[in-house]
Design an enzyme around this catalytic site. Structure first.
Site, short mmCIF file in Angstrom:
data_model
loop_
_atom_site.label_atom_id
_atom_site.label_comp_id
_atom_site.label_asym_id
_atom_site.label_seq_id
_atom_site.Cartn_x
_atom_site.Cartn_y
_atom_site.Cartn_z
N ALA A 13 -5.19 -10.24 7.87
CA ALA A 13 -4.10 -9.35 8.24
C ALA A 13 -4.20 -8.13 7.36
O ALA A 13 -4.62 -8.22 6.20
CB ALA A 13 -2.75 -10.03 8.05
N LYS A 14 -3.83 -7.02 7.94
CA LYS A 14 -3.90 -5.77 7.21
C LYS A 14 -3.09 -5.87 5.90
O LYS A 14 -3.51 -5.45 4.84
CB LYS A 14 -3.35 -4.68 8.13
CG LYS A 14 -3.88 -3.29 7.93
CD LYS A 14 -5.39 -3.26 7.84
CE LYS A 14 -5.88 -2.39 6.68
NZ LYS A 14 -5.13 -1.17 6.50
N ARG A 15 -1.90 -6.51 6.06
CA ARG A 15 -1.00 -6.52 4.90
C ARG A 15 -1.51 -7.42 3.78
O ARG A 15 -1.08 -7.31 2.65
CB ARG A 15 0.44 -6.87 5.34
CG ARG A 15 0.69 -8.29 5.63
CD ARG A 15 1.98 -8.54 6.35
NE ARG A 15 1.74 -9.49 7.42
CZ ARG A 15 1.42 -10.75 7.24
NH1 ARG A 15 1.34 -11.25 6.04
NH2 ARG A 15 1.18 -11.54 8.26
N GLY A 48 -4.62 -7.38 2.88
CA GLY A 48 -5.78 -6.71 2.30
C GLY A 48 -7.07 -6.80 3.09
O GLY A 48 -8.13 -6.48 2.55
#
Ligand code: GLU
Length: 280
Positions: free
Chosen positions: A241-243, A245
């Site tokens: 997930a982008k969040r 990293g």
């Protein structure tokens, strides 16, 4: 034998990461293995979070990976009348209702004694008169819909024949307060409209297929074959997930990484950056 048609359907609300690349490769290769067609659909009904720059990023990422798509790119934001028409049809069947509950209302009802747990909508608005002038979403009356559609199954290339259990998903939203549709309604209609024969997507969307199968039955749409692939996991064992990293494909692209080689590595299970493929 019918032509295999698959699609990649990202929401342009952020930059794509390797998990998206993995899913796009799976869908692309499933079609190409049978000489079929691979389509690209931009799921941009969320006007507040979708950005044109992310659409450009998706196209650049797919080209970088060496994935070519067939035909024009379809944008959900240009198909809103179709979603409204389907919603009206379900309304005429008495299967949807207006809901004015806020997230806080739903959380409070769910935590009350005898409340519906598990994040399901507790049905507060199902049988109450709601002033149509108030901001509202539209929910599917799941019990009524299931009673009407009867028992359903879908075919999954990896999971086999699956009995649909949409009741477990509760009264899902079919048109949002801030958008004239929802993920469930638009994806079901678009897969049918685009002639998608095989929906190849991550196993995280397996639960959604119970709902999509029901909507297909209610709206007289064909049911594609599904293939819910395992997810790409990060070094921490969690889905990318982008969040958390996961690097954006754009960063790898701009750093000069060879996208076609990156895609070949993902295909071959030579996973970079400590990634792993989930078991199911
Ligand atoms: N738009 C969805 C997403 O970005 C995927 C839809 C689908 O494959 O059914 O997660």
């Amino acid at each position: 034998m019918r032509v295999v048609v698959t699609r990649f359907a990202p929401s342009p609300t952020g930059r794509l990461h390797a998990g998206h690349a993995f899913s796009a490769i799976m869908a692309h290769d499933r079609a190409r293995a049978d000489g079929g067609r691979f389509l690209l659909r931009i799921e941009d009904i969320d006007g507040t979070r979708s950005r044109a720059e992310h659409v450009d990023g998706v196209l650049a990422d797919l080209r970088w990976l060496g994935l070519d798509w067939d035909g024009e790119v379809v944008f959900q934001s240009q198909r809103l009348p179709h979603y409204a028409e389907a919603l009206a049809r379900l309304a005429a069947m008495g299967l949807v209702y207006r809901c004015i509950c806020t997230r806080a209302d739903i959380a409070a009802a769910a935590s009350a004694p005898h409340g519906v747990g598990g994040g399901l909508y507790p049905g507060t608005c199902r049988h109450r008169a709601v002033d149509p002038a108030l901001p509202h979403c539209w929910r599917l009356d799941m019990s009524a819909a299931v009673a009407q559609a009867g028992g359903l199954t879908w075919t999954d290339e990896l999971a086999g024949d699956v009995a649909a259990d949409p009741l477990a998903q509760g009264d899902v939203v079919l048109a949002r307060k801030d958008a004239p549709s929802s993920y469930h309604l638009s994806v079901t209609l678009d897969d049918a409209a685009q002639g998608v024969s095989h929906v190849v997507r991550g196993i995280d969307l397996f639960a959604a297929t119970h709902i999509h199968r029901l909507l297909q039955a209610l709206l007289d749409l064909p049911s594609p074959v599904y293939r819910h692939h395992p997810l790409l996991l990060g070094p921490d064992g969690e889905r990318l997930a982008k969040r958390t990293g996961a690097p954006a494909l754009a960063d790898l692209r701009e750093a000069g990484v060879d996208g076609r080689a990156f895609a070949m590595d993902l295909r071959a299970g030579r996973l970079p950056l400590g990634f792993a493929v989930g078991s199911d």
